[in-house]
Scaffold this motif. Sequence first.
Motif, PDB file in Angstrom:
ATOM      1  N   LEU A   1       3.088  13.560   3.085  1.00 46.35           N
ATOM      2  CA  LEU A   1       1.864  12.773   3.201  1.00 46.35           C
ATOM      3  C   LEU A   1       2.008  11.478   2.416  1.00 46.35           C
ATOM      4  CD1 LEU A   1      -1.116  12.540   4.102  1.00 46.35           C
ATOM      5  CD2 LEU A   1      -1.729  13.725   1.988  1.00 46.35           C
ATOM      6  N   ASN A   2       1.801  10.361   3.100  1.00 50.13           N
ATOM      7  CA  ASN A   2       1.836   9.058   2.436  1.00 50.13           C
ATOM      8  C   ASN A   2       0.527   8.819   1.708  1.00 50.13           C
ATOM      9  OD1 ASN A   2       4.389   8.337   3.423  1.00 50.13           O
ATOM     10  ND2 ASN A   2       3.523   7.544   5.312  1.00 50.13           N
ATOM     11  N   VAL A   3       0.625   8.333   0.502  1.00 49.41           N
ATOM     12  CA  VAL A   3      -0.547   7.915  -0.275  1.00 49.41           C
ATOM     13  C   VAL A   3      -0.577   6.394  -0.190  1.00 49.41           C
ATOM     14  CG1 VAL A   3      -1.622   7.885  -2.548  1.00 49.41           C
ATOM     15  CG2 VAL A   3      -0.341   9.898  -1.802  1.00 49.41           C
ATOM     16  N   ARG A   4      -1.719   5.859   0.216  1.00 51.65           N
ATOM     17  CA  ARG A   4      -1.827   4.423   0.466  1.00 51.65           C
ATOM     18  C   ARG A   4      -2.714   3.738  -0.569  1.00 51.65           C
ATOM     19  NH1 ARG A   4       0.850   3.123   4.975  1.00 51.65           N
ATOM     20  NH2 ARG A   4       1.322   4.833   6.390  1.00 51.65           N
ATOM     21  N   SER A   5      -2.561   2.437  -0.679  1.00 53.46           N
ATOM     22  CA  SER A   5      -3.291   1.655  -1.686  1.00 53.46           C
ATOM     23  C   SER A   5      -4.739   1.400  -1.297  1.00 53.46           C
ATOM     24  CB  SER A   5      -2.584   0.325  -1.925  1.00 53.46           C
ATOM     25  OG  SER A   5      -2.552  -0.437  -0.722  1.00 53.46           O
ATOM     26  N   ALA A   6      -5.100   1.666  -0.037  1.00 51.08           N
ATOM     27  CA  ALA A   6      -6.457   1.440   0.450  1.00 51.08           C
ATOM     28  C   ALA A   6      -6.713   2.406   1.607  1.00 51.08           C
ATOM     29  CB  ALA A   6      -6.620  -0.004   0.916  1.00 51.08           C
ATOM     30  N   PRO A   7      -7.970   2.621   1.968  1.00 51.98           N
ATOM     31  CA  PRO A   7      -8.288   3.531   3.071  1.00 51.98           C
ATOM     32  C   PRO A   7      -8.026   2.887   4.435  1.00 51.98           C
ATOM     33  CG  PRO A   7     -10.312   2.650   2.169  1.00 51.98           C
ATOM     34  CD  PRO A   7      -9.189   2.144   1.305  1.00 51.98           C
TER      35      PRO A   7
ATOM     36  N   GLN B   1     -13.526   7.369   3.164  1.00 54.34           N
ATOM     37  CA  GLN B   1     -13.763   6.138   3.926  1.00 54.34           C
ATOM     38  C   GLN B   1     -12.721   6.026   5.024  1.00 54.34           C
ATOM     39  OE1 GLN B   1     -13.537   2.665   1.433  1.00 54.34           O
ATOM     40  NE2 GLN B   1     -15.479   3.043   0.430  1.00 54.34           N
ATOM     41  N   ASN B   2     -13.155   5.707   6.228  1.00 52.65           N
ATOM     42  CA  ASN B   2     -12.236   5.432   7.322  1.00 52.65           C
ATOM     43  C   ASN B   2     -11.239   6.570   7.545  1.00 52.65           C
ATOM     44  OD1 ASN B   2     -11.267   3.792   9.393  1.00 52.65           O
ATOM     45  ND2 ASN B   2      -9.816   2.730   8.055  1.00 52.65           N
ATOM     46  N   GLY B   3     -11.661   7.817   7.263  1.00 49.43           N
ATOM     47  CA  GLY B   3     -10.773   8.962   7.450  1.00 49.43           C
ATOM     48  C   GLY B   3      -9.792   9.196   6.322  1.00 49.43           C
ATOM     49  N   PHE B   4      -9.988   8.515   5.182  1.00 51.85           N
ATOM     50  CA  PHE B   4      -9.113   8.666   4.019  1.00 51.85           C
ATOM     51  C   PHE B   4      -9.936   9.168   2.838  1.00 51.85           C
ATOM     52  CE2 PHE B   4      -6.637   5.881   6.611  1.00 51.85           C
ATOM     53  CZ  PHE B   4      -5.320   6.052   6.230  1.00 51.85           C
TER      54      PHE B   4
ATOM     55  N   ASN C   1      -6.956   3.020  -6.203  1.00 52.29           N
ATOM     56  CA  ASN C   1      -5.894   2.490  -5.343  1.00 52.29           C
ATOM     57  C   ASN C   1      -4.949   3.564  -4.808  1.00 52.29           C
ATOM     58  OD1 ASN C   1      -6.833  -0.193  -5.758  1.00 52.29           O
ATOM     59  ND2 ASN C   1      -5.785  -0.207  -7.720  1.00 52.29           N
ATOM     60  N   LYS C   2      -5.476   4.784  -4.618  1.00 51.78           N
ATOM     61  CA  LYS C   2      -4.678   5.881  -4.055  1.00 51.78           C
ATOM     62  C   LYS C   2      -5.540   6.641  -3.052  1.00 51.78           C
ATOM     63  CE  LYS C   2      -1.678   6.280  -8.008  1.00 51.78           C
ATOM     64  NZ  LYS C   2      -1.216   7.065  -9.117  1.00 51.78           N
ATOM     65  N   TRP C   3      -5.176   6.543  -1.769  1.00 50.00           N
ATOM     66  CA  TRP C   3      -5.928   7.142  -0.676  1.00 50.00           C
ATOM     67  C   TRP C   3      -4.980   7.922   0.219  1.00 50.00           C
ATOM     68  CZ3 TRP C   3     -11.239   6.117  -0.065  1.00 50.00           C
ATOM     69  CH2 TRP C   3     -11.759   5.146  -0.931  1.00 50.00           C
TER      70      TRP C   3
END
Length: 104
Positions: free
Chosen positions: A50-56, A79-82, A88-90
């Motif tokens: 699973l990638n953790v992203r900086s924004a949703p 938010q937005n499915g995240f 900063n971790k979604w």
Amino acid sequence: MILGIPKRILIIVAVLAAVGLIYVMGAGKRASEATGGSTGCKVTVTADVLNVRSAPDPNAGIVGKFNQNAQTGAEPVVQNGFRKLADNKWAKTDFLKPVAGNCG
């Protein structure tokens, strides 16, 4: 020499003691950061990776990864499915299964 101990040895001991004190004082903060959130929400990763992203946003930069069955703290914010894991971790909610706490 102070008390029969060379100054160089006293300086080394003082520096080591200061580093140890700083480490111990920061231990509680590091533990709370590791859990991700203060809500007690905990999730398990269901994707292989699973990638953790900086924004949703699916196009946001990848800031980390979790392997399948990894557990991490999270927040009830979605938010937005995240789901927000920390500042900063979604991560995509489709691949997270709440296991404990108030995950909302």
